[in-house]
Design an enzyme around this catalytic site. Sequence first.
Site, PDB file in Angstrom:
ATOM      1  N   GLU A 255       0.858  -1.203   0.072  1.00 49.91           N
ATOM      2  CA  GLU A 255      -0.128  -0.213   0.078  1.00 49.91           C
ATOM      3  C   GLU A 255       1.047   1.234  -0.036  1.00 49.91           C
ATOM      4  O   GLU A 255       1.575   1.714   1.018  1.00 49.91           O
ATOM      5  CB  GLU A 255      -0.871  -0.100   1.092  1.00 49.91           C
ATOM      6  CG  GLU A 255      -2.324   0.773   1.281  1.00 49.91           C
ATOM      7  CD  GLU A 255      -1.876   2.034   1.669  1.00 49.91           C
ATOM      8  OE1 GLU A 255      -1.837   2.863   0.908  1.00 49.91           O
ATOM      9  OE2 GLU A 255      -2.368   2.076   3.021  1.00 49.91           O
ATOM     10  N   CYS A 289      -1.724   8.711   2.831  1.00 52.57           N
ATOM     11  CA  CYS A 289      -1.735   8.280   1.342  1.00 52.57           C
ATOM     12  C   CYS A 289      -2.852   8.690   0.554  1.00 52.57           C
ATOM     13  O   CYS A 289      -2.877   8.850  -0.797  1.00 52.57           O
ATOM     14  CB  CYS A 289      -1.487   6.927   1.302  1.00 52.57           C
ATOM     15  SG  CYS A 289       0.094   6.447   2.276  1.00 52.57           S
TER      16      CYS A 289
HETATM   17  C1  SIN Z   1      -2.765   5.575   4.854  1.00 54.80           C
HETATM   18  O1  SIN Z   1      -2.375   6.786   4.754  1.00 54.80           O
HETATM   19  O2  SIN Z   1      -1.856   4.973   4.273  1.00 54.80           O
HETATM   20  C2  SIN Z   1      -3.986   5.042   5.085  1.00 54.80           C
HETATM   21  C3  SIN Z   1      -5.083   6.078   5.234  1.00 54.80           C
HETATM   22  C4  SIN Z   1      -6.278   5.302   5.414  1.00 54.80           C
HETATM   23  O3  SIN Z   1      -6.442   4.297   5.945  1.00 54.80           O
HETATM   24  O4  SIN Z   1      -7.585   6.121   5.651  1.00 54.80           O
END
Ligand code: SIN
Length: 487
Positions: A255, A289
């Site tokens: 991810e 992210c």
């Molecule tokens: C992330 O920033 O990797 C995860 C964000 C989320 O689970 O909403």
Amino acid sequence: MTDLKKLSLLKTSSYINGQWQQGKADLAVVNPANEQTITHIVNAGITQTEQAVLAAQQALPAWRAKSANERSKLLRRWFELMMENQDELATILTLEQGKPLAEAKGEIAYGAAFIEWFAEEGKRIYGDVIPAPSADKRILVLKQPVGVVAAITPWNFPNAMISRKAAAALGAGCTFVVRPATQTPLSALAMAELAERAGIPAGVFNVVVGSDARAMGKVLTQHPAVAKFTFTGSTEVGKTLIAQCATTVKKVSMELGGNAPFIVFDDADIDAAVTGAIASKYRNAGQTCVCTNRIFVQDGAYDAFCAKFIAAVKQLKIADGMQDGSQIGPLITRSALDDVHKLVTDSVQRGAKIALGGDVDKAGHNFYQATVMTDVTNDMPIAKNEIFGPVSPIIRFSDEAEVIKQANDTDVGLAAYFYARDIGRIFRVAEALEYGMIGINEGLISNAAAPFGGVKQSGSGREGSHYGLDDYLEIKYLCLGGIGAKT
Ligand code: SIN
């Protein structure tokens, strides 16, 4: 001031095979809000990481052999303990990561929801019976746990990024070793304490905390006993880890980074778009992210959106996450803040304008002002890079085809958002955006029931939802021959 002595979940060493490691605690964990040391932890390295992998390997046969129902009960208890200890877990999280306490409580509930989800989903790992090509054969398909899972998790969600992986792994019958980010080990260790209290057997869930990311990462990606490796973090680091996993052909799920467009069309509900943009951009001070990275606004909506959005951003309270009403906490480190500021200043040099903010905030060294930039173009550094800070670059556009082209003009494809009311446009745009997750008239898309993951260089695999188990399961096909017809 938080009285640390009252935090029964504050642990300071790795948790391996059901044991807290002994040693001198000399690695500082720092509060990003005031840059003061919260506590010290015992610094684990290669040896402890190998021990954790071997512990997970040893624990695997017994854990795998449990019925799905038995595993489910233990996971359910872990979930309940997380929620019973939500306040304390959130306090630890805010202290080490910086996000506002209310948001940290939200993360604990979000993280716990994955454990609850996979406690249930693990009971529904169905196989298959496939019609065979000849009468004397039968084809059966079994799904079995992949084995030992190793994970490296980031500092931006120190709880939920672990539970999202660990719950799926444990629910599928795998055992687990995680190395959390050096900046945020305490949330992971608190989860280990609760896993132990929940009765999860020794060796099933292991946490190794240490500063030598490279060396520990090599063990987790190359140890022959690890069957599957999973990572959440930057695309750059992800590529290195994938290459390391190739030496033993591990199953991987990644991810990785994003560059989310947030598109406001002329027919959008402007107030709803403003609310959605604030939620998706300023959550966790812009350090996720899936955070909005570029806001595209169509000509007819531009003036109204900009005026309302800037007015709303101005109201956001920037303060230490432990302070009442804080909405934007610090960035994780000074160098993270410097990176954000450089993207802003480089883009200003290329013609972007600061409509709001644009500098370090008076709240402290690591706090960046909630910033809005206009006159941005898609080729500026602030639009081309993942910002990871509370900065909204606004790009004006005229037509649908043009904005889709710009939105897709990036190597990554995690989340995208758009606001529109025309149903034809909603389908056209949703289908054309090259992203794994699309928020349509919605700025918050993450939850345990939904498949989280990206396309292109944002990674592979999905977390959460019923798809989230697939990455932790192997498919085994049984061919039964010699059945024939009875004469
Ligand atoms: C992330 O920033 O990797 C995860 C964000 C989320 O689970 O909403």
